[in-house]
Design an enzyme around this catalytic site. Structure first.
Site, PDB file in Angstrom:
ATOM      1  N   LYS A 121     -16.859  -1.849  13.511  1.00  0.00           N
ATOM      2  CA  LYS A 121     -16.568  -2.244  14.925  1.00  0.00           C
ATOM      3  C   LYS A 121     -15.287  -2.704  15.168  1.00  0.00           C
ATOM      4  O   LYS A 121     -14.749  -2.812  16.299  1.00  0.00           O
ATOM      5  CB  LYS A 121     -17.768  -3.039  15.433  1.00  0.00           C
ATOM      6  CG  LYS A 121     -17.890  -4.371  14.768  1.00  0.00           C
ATOM      7  CD  LYS A 121     -17.247  -5.401  15.423  1.00  0.00           C
ATOM      8  CE  LYS A 121     -17.099  -6.724  14.858  1.00  0.00           C
ATOM      9  NZ  LYS A 121     -16.320  -7.869  15.718  1.00  0.00           N
TER      10      LYS A 121
ATOM     11  N   ASP B 133     -22.484  -5.505  18.306  1.00  0.00           N
ATOM     12  CA  ASP B 133     -21.395  -6.079  18.015  1.00  0.00           C
ATOM     13  C   ASP B 133     -20.391  -5.198  18.600  1.00  0.00           C
ATOM     14  O   ASP B 133     -19.158  -5.840  19.069  1.00  0.00           O
ATOM     15  CB  ASP B 133     -20.966  -6.441  16.461  1.00  0.00           C
ATOM     16  CG  ASP B 133     -20.251  -7.725  16.302  1.00  0.00           C
ATOM     17  OD1 ASP B 133     -19.742  -8.280  17.181  1.00  0.00           O
ATOM     18  OD2 ASP B 133     -20.064  -7.908  14.914  1.00  0.00           O
TER      19      ASP B 133
ATOM     20  N   THR C 271     -17.516  -6.423  21.252  1.00  0.00           N
ATOM     21  CA  THR C 271     -16.132  -6.636  21.034  1.00  0.00           C
ATOM     22  C   THR C 271     -15.162  -5.474  21.391  1.00  0.00           C
ATOM     23  O   THR C 271     -13.947  -5.660  21.542  1.00  0.00           O
ATOM     24  CB  THR C 271     -15.822  -6.445  19.563  1.00  0.00           C
ATOM     25  OG1 THR C 271     -16.520  -5.469  18.802  1.00  0.00           O
ATOM     26  CG2 THR C 271     -16.267  -7.850  18.764  1.00  0.00           C
TER      27      THR C 271
ATOM     28  N   ASN D  58      -9.729  -8.529  17.839  1.00  0.00           N
ATOM     29  CA  ASN D  58      -9.427  -7.377  17.849  1.00  0.00           C
ATOM     30  C   ASN D  58      -9.063  -6.497  19.090  1.00  0.00           C
ATOM     31  O   ASN D  58      -8.087  -5.639  18.973  1.00  0.00           O
ATOM     32  CB  ASN D  58     -10.346  -6.570  16.861  1.00  0.00           C
ATOM     33  CG  ASN D  58     -10.549  -6.734  15.580  1.00  0.00           C
ATOM     34  OD1 ASN D  58     -10.002  -6.799  14.867  1.00  0.00           O
ATOM     35  ND2 ASN D  58     -11.554  -7.980  15.179  1.00  0.00           N
TER      36      ASN D  58
END
Length: 323
Positions: free
Chosen positions: A189, A242, A246, A254
């Site tokens: 991820k 997740d 993100t 990220n």
């Protein structure tokens, strides 16, 4: 298993947040920090410089004595993935047999292609390797905002005990025995979040972001299947959960890294694990012939093999296929 004394190794934002969680859960907490200046700041100011304004809970003891921390009932390793091996090597010299050692880094080691629990098992064979991962921002967790994560160990009874030990009410761990699935979700991820940041930074729109996240999840599933992850783990908190977090927020290091790449601006200097994980994912995917075009494009951009525009074009001009 009685888990009362917990050591958190790493006084960064995530380590500090997890120390807060354990203290709120009623545990005796030792927060170990390698950097002397930051350890002194933590002890004197009772707050991390990475989380200004968040005061450490009273039960948290700050230390630089690794041998003292190693005597705890459970140990959370909150260090970067590429530093995991060196920390475990130092830790094992004074650690008790049978101690759960929980990796909290989301990455895969360069060169060896080893996951974090494999590194723990290699250098601390008497320890019980575990992994903690899921949709969580350190600032939210440190402030006591509701968060759910997954903690996995090969023995689900141990994972169950750890989940209860870390449960602070607002921080809710689910337990699992699918260690590899949890590790894969957290690692892949991060790479996909960089891609999502590139989409946002280039102003490609919400439709493109949704497509990227969805097709990226398909890559995660293919990668997970090839390395033994369970599908239900990847569709859970440590995988899809997740990924959604993100790929949709500038709070993600990220994601922000990807935005900076797209805009041609220097990254903010904060650690983006996906930048280290992308080339490893590329090597592992090629070795098993796994189709991961988004992850491969991210790795190519990071290596300088493709420009951002070339990477976008390479994805948009792929042959039309069934879903």
């Amino acid at each position: 298993m009685t888990i009362q004394r917990i050591a958190v190794l790493g006084g960064g934002a995530w380590g500090t947040a997890l120390a807060q969680v354990c203290a709120r859960a009623g545990r005796d907490v030792m927060l170990w920090e390698f950097d002397a200046a930051h350890a002194e700041h933590l002890a004197a100011q009772r707050e991390s410089k990475f989380l200004p304004g968040v005061k450490l809970e009273a039960p948290i003891k700050v230390t630089r004595a690794l041998a003292e921390a190693a005597q705890s009932d459970a140990i959370l390793l909150v260090v970067p993935a590429q530093a995991m091996r060196s920390v475990v090597k130092a830790l094992v010299q004074t650690m008790k047999n049978g101690t759960p050692v929980i990796a909290c880094a989301k990455g895969i080691e360069h060169g060896t292609h080893k996951f974090m629990t494999e590194i723990i098992a290699e250098h601390a064979p008497a320890a019980v390797p575990a992994i903690l991962s899921g949709p969580s921002f350190a600032a939210d967790v440190a402030r006591g905002l509701p968060t759910a994560v997954t903690i996995a160990a090969a023995d689900d009874t141990i994972a169950h005990d750890l989940a209860h030990a870390f449960n602070s009410g607002t921080f809710r761990p689910y337990h699992s025995s699918d260690v590899r699935g949890v590790e894969i979700g957290g690692s892949v991820k991060n790479v996909l979040a960089i891609a999502s940041g590139i989409v946002t930074g280039r102003g490609l729109g919400a439709s493109a972001s949704a497509a990227l996240t969805t097709r990226g999840f398909a890559e995660m599933m293919r990668f997970g299947k090839a390395f033994g992850a369970r599908a239900e783990t990847l569709t859970g908190l440590s995988g899809l959960g997740d990924l959604i977090l993100t790929c949709s927020s500038p709070q993600s290091r990220n994601f922000s890294y990807g935005v900076a790449l797209a805009k041609g601006t220097p990254p903010d200097g904060k650690l983006a694990e996906g930048a280290f994980t992308a080339p490893v994912i590329l090597e592992m995917a090629r070795a098993k012939n796994i189709d991961m075009p988004i992850s491969i494009a991210v790795a190519a951009v990071l290596a300088g093999g493709l420009s951002v525009d070339q990477a976008i074009e390479s994805l948009l001009t792929r042959p039309i296929r069934s879903e």
